[in-house]
Design a protein around this motif. Structure first.
Motif, PDB file in Angstrom:
ATOM      1  N   SER A  35      87.621  87.905  25.465  1.00  0.00           N
ATOM      2  CA  SER A  35      88.145  88.015  26.829  1.00  0.00           C
ATOM      3  C   SER A  35      88.253  89.472  27.261  1.00  0.00           C
ATOM      4  O   SER A  35      87.931  89.819  28.407  1.00  0.00           O
ATOM      5  CB  SER A  35      89.511  87.329  26.912  1.00  0.00           C
ATOM      6  OG  SER A  35      89.402  85.946  26.637  1.00  0.00           O
ATOM      7  N   TYR A  36      88.699  90.328  26.357  1.00  0.00           N
ATOM      8  CA  TYR A  36      88.781  91.751  26.709  1.00  0.00           C
ATOM      9  C   TYR A  36      87.398  92.370  26.847  1.00  0.00           C
ATOM     10  O   TYR A  36      87.174  93.243  27.694  1.00  0.00           O
ATOM     11  CB  TYR A  36      89.624  92.500  25.681  1.00  0.00           C
ATOM     12  CG  TYR A  36      91.092  92.495  26.031  1.00  0.00           C
ATOM     13  CD1 TYR A  36      91.661  93.557  26.711  1.00  0.00           C
ATOM     14  CD2 TYR A  36      91.903  91.407  25.709  1.00  0.00           C
ATOM     15  CE1 TYR A  36      93.002  93.559  27.062  1.00  0.00           C
ATOM     16  CE2 TYR A  36      93.247  91.379  26.049  1.00  0.00           C
ATOM     17  CZ  TYR A  36      93.792  92.461  26.729  1.00  0.00           C
ATOM     18  OH  TYR A  36      95.122  92.444  27.084  1.00  0.00           O
ATOM     19  N   TYR A  39      86.193  91.215  30.291  1.00  0.00           N
ATOM     20  CA  TYR A  39      86.833  91.937  31.391  1.00  0.00           C
ATOM     21  C   TYR A  39      86.418  93.406  31.402  1.00  0.00           C
ATOM     22  O   TYR A  39      86.209  94.000  32.460  1.00  0.00           O
ATOM     23  CB  TYR A  39      88.349  91.819  31.278  1.00  0.00           C
ATOM     24  CG  TYR A  39      89.078  92.232  32.535  1.00  0.00           C
ATOM     25  CD1 TYR A  39      88.985  91.461  33.685  1.00  0.00           C
ATOM     26  CD2 TYR A  39      89.859  93.385  32.573  1.00  0.00           C
ATOM     27  CE1 TYR A  39      89.644  91.817  34.847  1.00  0.00           C
ATOM     28  CE2 TYR A  39      90.528  93.751  33.728  1.00  0.00           C
ATOM     29  CZ  TYR A  39      90.414  92.971  34.856  1.00  0.00           C
ATOM     30  OH  TYR A  39      91.062  93.334  36.009  1.00  0.00           O
ATOM     31  N   GLY A  40      86.298  93.987  30.220  1.00  0.00           N
ATOM     32  CA  GLY A  40      85.904  95.389  30.131  1.00  0.00           C
ATOM     33  C   GLY A  40      84.477  95.645  30.559  1.00  0.00           C
ATOM     34  O   GLY A  40      84.097  96.806  30.792  1.00  0.00           O
ATOM     35  N   TRP A  44      86.200  99.153  31.662  1.00  0.00           N
ATOM     36  CA  TRP A  44      87.081  99.041  30.498  1.00  0.00           C
ATOM     37  C   TRP A  44      88.461  99.631  30.754  1.00  0.00           C
ATOM     38  O   TRP A  44      89.438  99.247  30.104  1.00  0.00           O
ATOM     39  CB  TRP A  44      86.442  99.739  29.297  1.00  0.00           C
ATOM     40  CG  TRP A  44      86.211 101.223  29.507  1.00  0.00           C
ATOM     41  CD1 TRP A  44      85.106 101.823  30.011  1.00  0.00           C
ATOM     42  CD2 TRP A  44      87.149 102.271  29.225  1.00  0.00           C
ATOM     43  NE1 TRP A  44      85.267 103.187  30.078  1.00  0.00           N
ATOM     44  CE2 TRP A  44      86.521 103.485  29.600  1.00  0.00           C
ATOM     45  CE3 TRP A  44      88.440 102.317  28.711  1.00  0.00           C
ATOM     46  CZ2 TRP A  44      87.144 104.722  29.467  1.00  0.00           C
ATOM     47  CZ3 TRP A  44      89.065 103.552  28.577  1.00  0.00           C
ATOM     48  CH2 TRP A  44      88.414 104.737  28.949  1.00  0.00           C
ATOM     49  N   ARG A  45      88.581 100.544  31.725  1.00  0.00           N
ATOM     50  CA  ARG A  45      89.881 101.157  31.986  1.00  0.00           C
ATOM     51  C   ARG A  45      90.903 100.134  32.460  1.00  0.00           C
ATOM     52  O   ARG A  45      92.103 100.289  32.212  1.00  0.00           O
ATOM     53  CB  ARG A  45      89.731 102.268  33.036  1.00  0.00           C
ATOM     54  CG  ARG A  45      88.886 103.446  32.578  1.00  0.00           C
ATOM     55  CD  ARG A  45      88.625 104.382  33.728  1.00  0.00           C
ATOM     56  NE  ARG A  45      87.846 103.736  34.792  1.00  0.00           N
ATOM     57  CZ  ARG A  45      87.523 104.317  35.939  1.00  0.00           C
ATOM     58  NH1 ARG A  45      87.921 105.568  36.180  1.00  0.00           N
ATOM     59  NH2 ARG A  45      86.814 103.669  36.847  1.00  0.00           N
ATOM     60  N   CYS A  47      91.361  97.230  31.410  1.00  0.00           N
ATOM     61  CA  CYS A  47      91.944  96.444  30.312  1.00  0.00           C
ATOM     62  C   CYS A  47      93.370  96.895  30.035  1.00  0.00           C
ATOM     63  O   CYS A  47      94.191  96.117  29.528  1.00  0.00           O
ATOM     64  CB  CYS A  47      91.088  96.589  29.055  1.00  0.00           C
ATOM     65  SG  CYS A  47      89.490  95.754  29.135  1.00  0.00           S
ATOM     66  N   SER A  48      93.666  98.160  30.368  1.00  0.00           N
ATOM     67  CA  SER A  48      95.024  98.662  30.159  1.00  0.00           C
ATOM     68  C   SER A  48      96.029  97.908  31.024  1.00  0.00           C
ATOM     69  O   SER A  48      97.190  97.734  30.630  1.00  0.00           O
ATOM     70  CB  SER A  48      95.087 100.159  30.473  1.00  0.00           C
ATOM     71  OG  SER A  48      94.724 100.417  31.825  1.00  0.00           O
ATOM     72  N   LEU A  50      95.789  94.704  31.828  1.00  0.00           N
ATOM     73  CA  LEU A  50      96.021  93.449  31.114  1.00  0.00           C
ATOM     74  C   LEU A  50      97.005  93.656  29.960  1.00  0.00           C
ATOM     75  O   LEU A  50      97.930  92.864  29.759  1.00  0.00           O
ATOM     76  CB  LEU A  50      94.704  92.903  30.563  1.00  0.00           C
ATOM     77  CG  LEU A  50      93.768  92.173  31.518  1.00  0.00           C
ATOM     78  CD1 LEU A  50      92.479  91.804  30.790  1.00  0.00           C
ATOM     79  CD2 LEU A  50      94.421  90.930  32.088  1.00  0.00           C
ATOM     80  N   LEU A  51      96.799  94.740  29.219  1.00  0.00           N
ATOM     81  CA  LEU A  51      97.685  95.041  28.099  1.00  0.00           C
ATOM     82  C   LEU A  51      99.111  95.281  28.582  1.00  0.00           C
ATOM     83  O   LEU A  51     100.074  94.814  27.970  1.00  0.00           O
ATOM     84  CB  LEU A  51      97.173  96.265  27.340  1.00  0.00           C
ATOM     85  CG  LEU A  51      95.955  96.060  26.443  1.00  0.00           C
ATOM     86  CD1 LEU A  51      95.413  97.405  25.975  1.00  0.00           C
ATOM     87  CD2 LEU A  51      96.316  95.187  25.246  1.00  0.00           C
ATOM     88  N   ALA A 160      94.712  86.609  29.398  1.00  0.00           N
ATOM     89  CA  ALA A 160      93.364  87.171  29.523  1.00  0.00           C
ATOM     90  C   ALA A 160      92.235  86.184  29.261  1.00  0.00           C
ATOM     91  O   ALA A 160      91.066  86.595  29.258  1.00  0.00           O
ATOM     92  CB  ALA A 160      93.216  88.348  28.542  1.00  0.00           C
ATOM     93  N   PHE A 162      89.135  84.358  29.148  1.00  0.00           N
ATOM     94  CA  PHE A 162      88.048  84.798  30.029  1.00  0.00           C
ATOM     95  C   PHE A 162      87.442  83.730  30.938  1.00  0.00           C
ATOM     96  O   PHE A 162      86.999  84.070  32.042  1.00  0.00           O
ATOM     97  CB  PHE A 162      86.946  85.486  29.204  1.00  0.00           C
ATOM     98  CG  PHE A 162      86.027  84.572  28.449  1.00  0.00           C
ATOM     99  CD1 PHE A 162      84.900  84.042  29.053  1.00  0.00           C
ATOM    100  CD2 PHE A 162      86.272  84.274  27.114  1.00  0.00           C
ATOM    101  CE1 PHE A 162      84.037  83.210  28.351  1.00  0.00           C
ATOM    102  CE2 PHE A 162      85.414  83.447  26.402  1.00  0.00           C
ATOM    103  CZ  PHE A 162      84.301  82.912  27.019  1.00  0.00           C
TER     104      PHE A 162
END
Length: 482
Positions: A35-36, A39-40, A44-45, A47-48, A50-51, A160, A162
């Motif tokens: 999933s990451y 999304y990335g 990819w930035r 993803c932060s 989501l975190l 997350a 996907f």
């Protein structure tokens, strides 16, 4: 990475193959990593984000579980941290420039010069969807409807996952956690059903939505200069396009998820066969309408505080639902029109109570009167829905009014009507080809009861039409922008 691309096909196949050979907890971890990665692929930035949302709501939920219900102030403060964090991120990325622009315009109209800070803010894809989903988790923990999970992997996967991360459905924690925590082995029936949903979703997107997109774009590019035929064709085809595009995405998401042994909720139940605006919202974007009902309309008081307050709650819910779709006054008007229509329909039902899909009010007039009432109700509902779609699709409010003004010049000759009908007939037939059997059977995977030769012919027809009507225009899913 979009569903109707070869890169996603290879990605899905690779994830699925590994998934089949590992245990439940490893499956969840593998889906989370996938999933990451999914999304990335866009950026990819982000993803932060989501975190961050996952971390905040995991901690808040655990603290809520450890706090006694008698400590109401502390529990409300914890919930406030979750709401402020999630809505703060959503508000900044999605609405900062909208409110700054609106404030500057208001001050300018008063003769005041405003130098307000505008930022080049990139909207993270899917932020509206996963923000609402993670808010639902903490609110349900606060209400005691869901237990706070200790397993961070399961919570992170809920946020997350996907297949439904970018454009829903907006799932509830209880529904997803139950499946994440259960052993999963995908059988042939699930694979067959998932494959059919994927096929129908691609069919709706490629053969219907993308095929009509150029004519829709032509109508909405400069509505003030377009002919009535162009405008009428444009709004009818956009009505088909947005349904094919969004319900197609949902079908693919549900099909992909079913191949992992995880069921997602139905997000569409043939909404264009509705006979009232209330029924329409029970069938269109079901996950959003039920979210707005449970987490906004009911907390505002619902229908428990008198008739006037009920209407105000309905209107406020739909206004905010419209704004959820995008930072534009067009969406506010779109939501407001639906809110007014819901209030009017509710008042009508209180005056003359009837089920939305029930018989005609004048039952004694017989079958003909019943059919006439049903047809009139459907026509009125669809006319309202299409008028509202103008505000949803147009770039600016001025374009929306110009579009509606042009539609008002209805021709008396038969020629324009025939031209419009000929442009709309085939894509409409393709939509009904799926919607009518689903409505009659109550099953989205309605072909599973057919004999193999008939199923094979139907599958081949869908694939053939997709190949013939595949567009060269790159048309991303409409709801990606939300």
């Amino acid at each position: 990475m979009v569903f109707n691309s070869w890169i996603f096909a290879w990605f899905f196949l690779a994830v699925w193959i590994v998934y089949q050979g590992i245990g439940r907890r490893a499956q969840n971890l593998w889906l989370l990593l996938a999933s990451y990665a999914f999304y990335g692929w866009w950026d990819w930035r982000f993803c932060s984000l989501l975190l961050f949302s996952t971390g905040v709501d995991y901690i808040v939920a655990r603290l809520l579980a450890a706090t006694s219900p008698s400590h109401r102030a502390r529990r409300r403060a914890l919930l406030g941290v979750s709401l402020l964090s999630n809505l703060g991120i959503l508000g900044f990325f999605k609405y900062w420039n909208f409110f700054i622009d609106s404030a500057a315009s208001t001050l300018g109209s008063l003769g005041l010069e405003a130098n307000l800070p505008l930022l080049e803010v990139i909207l993270p894809v899917g932020i509206s969807f996963y923000t609402f989903q993670t808010i639902a988790y903490t609110v349900d923990v606060f209400r005691g409807r869901v237990e706070a999970r200790r397993d961070l992997i399961d919570v992170a996967l809920y946020v997350a996952y996907f297949p439904q991360l970018v454009a829903g459905p907006i799932e509830r924690a209880q529904h997803m956690f139950h499946q994440f925590e259960s052993p999963r082995r995908v059988d042939a029936e699930q694979l067959a059903g998932g494959a059919f949903l994927i096929l129908t979703g691609l069919f709706k997107k490629i053969a219907v939505a993308d095929a009509v997109a150029p004519l829709v774009q032509q109508a909405f590019t400069s509505p003030g200069d377009a002919s009535w035929t162009t405008l009428a064709t444009g709004i009818l085809l956009f009505t088909i396009q947005i349904y094919g595009d969004f319900s197609g995405y949902t079908d693919i998401a549900r099909g992909v998820s079913r191949c992992f042994g995880i069921e997602l909720m139905r997000n569409f139940e043939q909404p264009y066969l509705s006979r009232s605006v209330t029924e329409f919202w029970r069938r269109w974007h079901v996950s959003l309408s039920t979210w707005l009902r449970d987490y906004l309309y009911i907390p505002l008081g619902g229908n428990r505080c008198g008739r006037l307050r009920t209407y105000l709650n309905l209107l406020a819910t739909m206004l905010l639902g419209g704004l959820w779709h995008g930072a534009s006054w067009n969406f506010v008007v779109w939501g407001g029109l639906h809110g007014v229509a819901l209030c009017v329909h509710k008042a009508f039902r209180e005056w003359r109570p009837l089920p939305d899909d029930g018989p005609a009010p004048a039952r004694g007039l017989g079958v003909v009167a019943g059919l006439a009432w049903a047809a009139a109700s459907w026509l009125l509902t669809m006319t309202l829905v299409m008028i509202c779609w103008v505000f949803f699709r147009a770039a600016h409010l001025a374009d929306s009014f110009a579009f509606l003004w042009g539609l008002g010049s209805i021709p008396l000759r038969a020629g324009p009507w025939v031209q419009v009908a000929s442009s709309v007939a085939f894509p409409l037939t393709l939509v009904l080809l799926l919607d009518v059997p689903q409505r009659l059977t109550g099953r989205h995977v309605f072909v599973r009861g057919w004999v193999w030769p008939l199923r094979g012919v139907f599958y081949a027809f869908l694939v053939l039409v997709m190949c013939l009507y595949q567009s060269d225009v790159d048309a991303p899913f409409i709801y990606f922008q939300f």
